[in-house]
Design an enzyme around this catalytic site. Structure first.
Site, PDB file in Angstrom:
ATOM      1  N   GLU A  68       0.811  -1.210   0.000  1.00  0.00           N
ATOM      2  CA  GLU A  68       0.000   0.000   0.000  1.00  0.00           C
ATOM      3  C   GLU A  68       0.853   1.274   0.000  1.00  0.00           C
ATOM      4  OE1 GLU A  68      -4.135  -1.273   1.935  1.00  0.00           O
ATOM      5  OE2 GLU A  68      -2.628  -0.904   3.452  1.00  0.00           O
ATOM      6  N   CYS A 126       3.319   8.578   1.552  1.00  0.00           N
ATOM      7  CA  CYS A 126       3.858   7.613   2.500  1.00  0.00           C
ATOM      8  C   CYS A 126       4.145   6.325   1.725  1.00  0.00           C
ATOM      9  CB  CYS A 126       2.834   7.396   3.614  1.00  0.00           C
ATOM     10  SG  CYS A 126       3.385   6.239   4.849  1.00  0.00           S
ATOM     11  N   CYS A 158       6.445  -7.162   7.142  1.00  0.00           N
ATOM     12  CA  CYS A 158       7.535  -6.612   7.954  1.00  0.00           C
ATOM     13  C   CYS A 158       8.035  -7.693   8.892  1.00  0.00           C
ATOM     14  CB  CYS A 158       7.012  -5.418   8.770  1.00  0.00           C
ATOM     15  SG  CYS A 158       8.312  -4.430   9.553  1.00  0.00           S
ATOM     16  N   CYS A 211       6.323  -4.890  15.766  1.00  0.00           N
ATOM     17  CA  CYS A 211       6.014  -3.899  16.796  1.00  0.00           C
ATOM     18  C   CYS A 211       4.569  -4.151  17.244  1.00  0.00           C
ATOM     19  CB  CYS A 211       6.180  -2.482  16.236  1.00  0.00           C
ATOM     20  SG  CYS A 211       7.871  -2.167  15.674  1.00  0.00           S
ATOM     21  N   CYS A 229       1.499  -2.164  15.844  1.00  0.00           N
ATOM     22  CA  CYS A 229       1.467  -1.880  14.398  1.00  0.00           C
ATOM     23  C   CYS A 229       0.779  -3.002  13.640  1.00  0.00           C
ATOM     24  CB  CYS A 229       2.899  -1.690  13.887  1.00  0.00           C
ATOM     25  SG  CYS A 229       2.972  -1.348  12.117  1.00  0.00           S
ATOM     26  N   CYS A 261      -1.117   5.994  10.117  1.00  0.00           N
ATOM     27  CA  CYS A 261       0.134   5.358  10.555  1.00  0.00           C
ATOM     28  C   CYS A 261      -0.139   4.015  11.198  1.00  0.00           C
ATOM     29  CB  CYS A 261       0.840   6.170  11.643  1.00  0.00           C
ATOM     30  SG  CYS A 261       1.252   7.807  11.193  1.00  0.00           S
TER      31      CYS A 261
HETATM   32  N1  SAH Z   1       9.628   0.444  10.059  1.00  0.00           N
HETATM   33  C1  SAH Z   1       9.794   1.865   9.970  1.00  0.00           C
HETATM   34  C2  SAH Z   1       8.834   2.494   8.988  1.00  0.00           C
HETATM   35  C3  SAH Z   1       7.385   2.446   9.393  1.00  0.00           C
HETATM   36  S1  SAH Z   1       6.912   4.047   9.825  1.00  0.00           S
HETATM   37  C4  SAH Z   1       9.640   2.476  11.348  1.00  0.00           C
HETATM   38  O1  SAH Z   1       9.283   1.751  12.267  1.00  0.00           O
HETATM   39  O2  SAH Z   1       9.931   3.646  11.538  1.00  0.00           O
HETATM   40  C5  SAH Z   1       5.343   3.868  10.495  1.00  0.00           C
HETATM   41  C6  SAH Z   1       5.213   4.701  11.753  1.00  0.00           C
HETATM   42  O3  SAH Z   1       3.904   4.513  12.313  1.00  0.00           O
HETATM   43  C7  SAH Z   1       6.196   4.246  12.796  1.00  0.00           C
HETATM   44  O4  SAH Z   1       6.620   5.327  13.579  1.00  0.00           O
HETATM   45  C8  SAH Z   1       5.337   3.324  13.603  1.00  0.00           C
HETATM   46  O5  SAH Z   1       5.893   3.071  14.841  1.00  0.00           O
HETATM   47  C9  SAH Z   1       4.031   4.079  13.642  1.00  0.00           C
HETATM   48  N2  SAH Z   1       2.881   3.234  13.982  1.00  0.00           N
HETATM   49  C10 SAH Z   1       2.778   1.907  13.811  1.00  0.00           C
HETATM   50  N3  SAH Z   1       1.579   1.463  14.228  1.00  0.00           N
HETATM   51  C11 SAH Z   1       0.915   2.531  14.658  1.00  0.00           C
HETATM   52  C12 SAH Z   1      -0.405   2.732  15.181  1.00  0.00           C
HETATM   53  N4  SAH Z   1      -1.246   1.709  15.318  1.00  0.00           N
HETATM   54  N5  SAH Z   1      -0.780   3.985  15.523  1.00  0.00           N
HETATM   55  C13 SAH Z   1       0.075   5.020  15.333  1.00  0.00           C
HETATM   56  N6  SAH Z   1       1.313   4.900  14.846  1.00  0.00           N
HETATM   57  C14 SAH Z   1       1.737   3.671  14.510  1.00  0.00           C
END
Ligand code: SAH
Length: 375
Positions: free
Chosen positions: A97, A110, A117, A121, A124, A346
């Site tokens: 996406e 974005c 991945c 996390c 996420c 995000c």
């Molecule tokens: N792997 C890289 C790129 C992904 S960026 C990284 O971790 O930086 C995506 C961003 O959204 C990251 O800062 C991630 O931590 C954040 N994110 C992930 N899940 C989220 C959620 N449910 N709500 C808000 N932010 C989230």
């Protein structure tokens, strides 16, 4: 099936070699690369036939060997706030996406770096999809080109472009796909290419410490760190990569990031998880931990997804947290959630693609071979 080689996503040297192996004279190759580069990345040409200043025979020869086709758009969704999300099918059918977020005076794309991945996390959604594969540089650059197509944003060097910023914050961990991300971002940042300056490109990482210095030296974009906690006990749980690279090491890498200064700050992303990392003590620990790093803190209200084990912090709590960070001298904007209604915010991105086991791939190959055999 397409058998021609794609010219998208190749470095200038790689494009030159491709042309030479297709029969272009060595002497002419550098000039041909410049001409094609301009048509493809400045004007968004999808077809050699469009390249009106190049000889017909040359265009024909190129068309026989190469394609400029983009990855395919499977679906487009538009949020009631104007955010647009595309589901894109890459080589081999796997899907990923890309999200465009329009704002007054600017527009941010974005971009994904992987299908799925490896990082898991806990907050996420992408992390619940196993890594399928790295995206190719063609697929990474292709996301920007698809957005320019959809937005009517060619030529790249035009005055009123809608797409002004790129963030590597889609699916995947860009520093685990270093070479393809580097090649693609060089094209995005090239003034004679997709023409977004490196300052308008942000690479976000969950903290792959050994690659951060190289990212600064070789990619040179702005850096964002998905920090989300200032204490290892908390970060170990929500960003499991922290078990490998601890907060102190990560912050040392940030201090040493090439080019970091007050004019070029590092962005720390901090997702607000109710009762997990959002106390005022957490806020004070955060500012203590990053002391000395030219930084801004982006507070991200947690975006929910089906089955997520967390809740978003209360608004008053986010405001109190932001105030402590702000009083310590750091800008602490709270990121407005965009595109939540279409799961484009995000951490909400995910696709249905699964990694096939080698045995499944073999079985599929065998059955298509059988189907192709004369009966
Ligand atoms: N792997 C890289 C790129 C992904 S960026 C990284 O971790 O930086 C995506 C961003 O959204 C990251 O800062 C991630 O931590 C954040 N994110 C992930 N899940 C989220 C959620 N449910 N709500 C808000 N932010 C989230």
């Amino acid at each position: 099936m397409e058998t021609r080689t794609s010219l998208l996503g190749l470095s200038p040297d790689a494009m030159k070699s491709a042309l030479v192996s297709a029969g272009v004279a060595e002497k002419a190759a550098a000039m041909r690369v410049r001409q094609l580069w301009n048509w493809v990345y400045v004007h968004g040409a999808r077809d050699f036939a469009q390249m009106s200043n190049l000889a017909k025979d040359f265009r024909k020869a190129m068309d026989a060997c190469f394609t400029l086709a983009r990855p395919q758009i499977v679906t487009e969704q538009i949020s009631n706030d104007g955010t647009r999300k595309w589901l894109i099918r890459g080589e081999g059918g796997q899907e990923f996406e890309t999200v465009f977020i329009p704002e007054p005076g600017r527009g941010t794309l974005c971009v994904s770096s992987q299908v799925g991945c490896t990082l898991n996390c806990r907050f996420c959604h992408t992390g619940t999809q196993k890594l399928v594969r790295n995206l190719t540089s063609a697929e990474i650059v292709g996301q920007v080109m698809i957005a320019r197509d959809a937005l009517g944003d060619w030529p790249s060097t035009g005055e009123n472009r809608r797409l002004t910023n790129v963030v590597m914050m889609g699916m995947g961990e860009p520093l685990y796909n270093f070479d393809n991300v580097k090649t693609a971002l060089a094209i995005v940042a090239d003034g004679d290419g997709l023409a977004l300056s490196r300052r308008r490109i942000t690479l976000s990482t969950a903290g792959v410490v050994p690659m951060i210095k190289r990212a600064g030296e070789e990619i040179g974009s702005s850096l964002a760190i998905s920090l989300h906690a200032a204490r290892d006990e908390v970060r170990d749980v929500i960003v499991p990569l922290n078990k490998k690279y601890k907060i102190a090491e990560l912050l040392d890498a940030c201090r040493a990031y090439p080019g970091v200064s007050n004019a070029r700050r590092i962005t720390f992303e901090y997702v607000m998880l109710k009762g997990v990392n959002d106390s005022l003590t957490d806020a004070r620990e955060l500012v203590r931990a990053i002391r000395g790093i030219p930084a801004k803190i982006n507070l991200i209200p947690f975006n929910p997804w089906p089955g997520a084990p967390y809740e978003c912090s209360d608004w008053e709590q986010i405001e109190k947290f932001a105030e402590i960070v702000n009083r310590a001298g750091y800008a602490s904007p709270v990121r407005t959630p965009r595109g939540r209604d279409i799961m484009a915010a995000c951490g909400q991105l995910k696709s249905e693609s699964l990694k096939q086991r080698a045995s499944e791939r073999m079985a599929e190959m065998r059955s298509t071979e059988l189907a192709r055999m004369p009966g």
